[in-house]
Design a protein around this motif. Sequence first.
Motif, PDB file in Angstrom:
ATOM      1  N   HIS A 159       4.298 -16.534 -55.619  1.00  0.00           N
ATOM      2  CA  HIS A 159       2.663 -16.928 -56.410  1.00  0.00           C
ATOM      3  C   HIS A 159       1.818 -16.231 -55.763  1.00  0.00           C
ATOM      4  O   HIS A 159       1.963 -15.591 -54.422  1.00  0.00           O
ATOM      5  CB  HIS A 159       3.119 -18.042 -56.333  1.00  0.00           C
ATOM      6  CG  HIS A 159       2.715 -19.228 -55.005  1.00  0.00           C
ATOM      7  ND1 HIS A 159       1.483 -18.929 -54.543  1.00  0.00           N
ATOM      8  CD2 HIS A 159       3.941 -19.439 -54.360  1.00  0.00           C
ATOM      9  CE1 HIS A 159       1.894 -19.721 -52.924  1.00  0.00           C
ATOM     10  NE2 HIS A 159       2.834 -20.113 -52.738  1.00  0.00           N
TER      11      HIS A 159
ATOM     12  N   ASN B 296       4.733 -17.495 -62.180  1.00  0.00           N
ATOM     13  CA  ASN B 296       3.598 -18.088 -61.306  1.00  0.00           C
ATOM     14  C   ASN B 296       1.509 -17.838 -61.339  1.00  0.00           C
ATOM     15  O   ASN B 296       0.990 -18.248 -60.851  1.00  0.00           O
ATOM     16  CB  ASN B 296       3.851 -18.029 -59.839  1.00  0.00           C
ATOM     17  CG  ASN B 296       5.273 -19.174 -59.480  1.00  0.00           C
ATOM     18  OD1 ASN B 296       4.789 -19.920 -59.722  1.00  0.00           O
ATOM     19  ND2 ASN B 296       6.074 -19.124 -58.317  1.00  0.00           N
TER      20      ASN B 296
ATOM     21  N   ASN C  18      -4.396 -18.993 -60.179  1.00  0.00           N
ATOM     22  CA  ASN C  18      -3.715 -17.873 -60.959  1.00  0.00           C
ATOM     23  C   ASN C  18      -4.321 -16.593 -61.021  1.00  0.00           C
ATOM     24  O   ASN C  18      -3.685 -16.398 -61.863  1.00  0.00           O
ATOM     25  CB  ASN C  18      -2.628 -18.353 -60.935  1.00  0.00           C
ATOM     26  CG  ASN C  18      -2.108 -19.064 -62.217  1.00  0.00           C
ATOM     27  OD1 ASN C  18      -3.653 -18.956 -63.131  1.00  0.00           O
ATOM     28  ND2 ASN C  18      -1.197 -19.383 -62.855  1.00  0.00           N
TER      29      ASN C  18
ATOM     30  N   TRP D 298      -1.091 -21.197 -55.276  1.00  0.00           N
ATOM     31  CA  TRP D 298       0.020 -21.147 -57.045  1.00  0.00           C
ATOM     32  C   TRP D 298      -1.047 -21.667 -57.985  1.00  0.00           C
ATOM     33  O   TRP D 298      -0.142 -21.638 -59.136  1.00  0.00           O
ATOM     34  CB  TRP D 298       2.012 -21.502 -56.360  1.00  0.00           C
ATOM     35  CG  TRP D 298       1.808 -23.365 -56.339  1.00  0.00           C
ATOM     36  CD1 TRP D 298       0.853 -23.849 -55.168  1.00  0.00           C
ATOM     37  CD2 TRP D 298       2.047 -24.722 -56.846  1.00  0.00           C
ATOM     38  NE1 TRP D 298       0.803 -24.989 -54.738  1.00  0.00           N
ATOM     39  CE2 TRP D 298       1.788 -25.337 -56.048  1.00  0.00           C
ATOM     40  CE3 TRP D 298       2.610 -24.074 -58.219  1.00  0.00           C
ATOM     41  CZ2 TRP D 298       2.037 -26.199 -56.591  1.00  0.00           C
ATOM     42  CZ3 TRP D 298       3.567 -25.161 -58.417  1.00  0.00           C
ATOM     43  CH2 TRP D 298       2.998 -26.678 -57.779  1.00  0.00           C
TER      44      TRP D 298
END
Length: 367
Positions: A227, A262, A126, A123
Amino acid sequence: MNETRAMITEIIEENYQLGKVADMQEIFGGYTSRAFRVALENNGERKNWFFREYLKPKPESEVLFEHNLLLHARKNGFSKGAVPIATNGGKTFVSRVQDEGGHQRQRYYTLYDFLTGEEPYDWIVNVMPKKSYLGIASLVAEFHDAVSGFDPEGNNGSEPPILEFIKEMPDKFRFYYEGCTRAGMKNCYMDYLHSQLGYLEEIAKALVSTETRARQLPVIPIQCDVHPGNFKFNGDECTGVFDFEAAKMDLRLFEIALGVFNCFSSWEEDSDGIIHLDKAKEFLNAYNSTLRGLKSSLPPLTEAEKQYFCEALQLSNMYMVQWCIRVYYTDMANDPDEYFWYLRHMVRSIQWVEENRAGILAMAGWV
């Protein structure tokens, strides 16, 4: 680990007819459960399975909601999520009462089929190629299509719907802060939380005032933890999704906005909290295009959802704020510098959304 291995071996070999445990490896990274890759050998063939030990106390109804949802999705053709395996007695879990500090606690254990693929993100890590985040959007749409007609039969997840949850947050934030204060916590995290409590309360109250607008939006079963770290990949191709422990009935838009936050909220110091709207637009378009291609009974994002997108992003931000504050309160041995970093990121994202509402609405309108 030897004691844990013996317990898992006993649970599997006593409750499933899938073979003998040949190998076991813990999979780290979860906050509310322990996970293991377990290799079972049967008639000379070895196969991997996924074993979960739920750490967070929960009623059986929550476990049933998650398991029935996954089985419903598989029945409707969604093959990119693992499903629980039935025990010899036909249940999707094994339950045991354990003594923990003089208290009797019901614990649940589940064996799932094993999703292959890599897990290159989490998360925080990303930043992904375009093909990967478009794949996440399409997979979420496929899941939503497969479960849109799900009947929860009176079961649900542990958390209330986000429109109810947001009403509780200001009091919960102060409760957690005061609990940490009474425990003698004095650090950068506590100083920052104290400085932001009033602002977070204002944001929560503003969101509560939009409830009438939100009540008209579609409610479906959601995974509630979209996420990058909860998706499997083969190279750049998104091949699977896992971790449905937080699943519940809630606003479809909340799920999508949580995914946007996310996947596209920057963690880089010079852009911390900024949401990359160009990527968010592509993500939303991929979600809509997938639903259209499936000829789903669930419509693409509605005009009402597009108009509510700023609020949905803030609900997502506040949802992550409550996670951060709650987890630190639950275990005050956590690194305060780490949780200060998390909380500051989330607050910066809230501030950025407030300052960029026109751009966000324009982006959603283009979808």
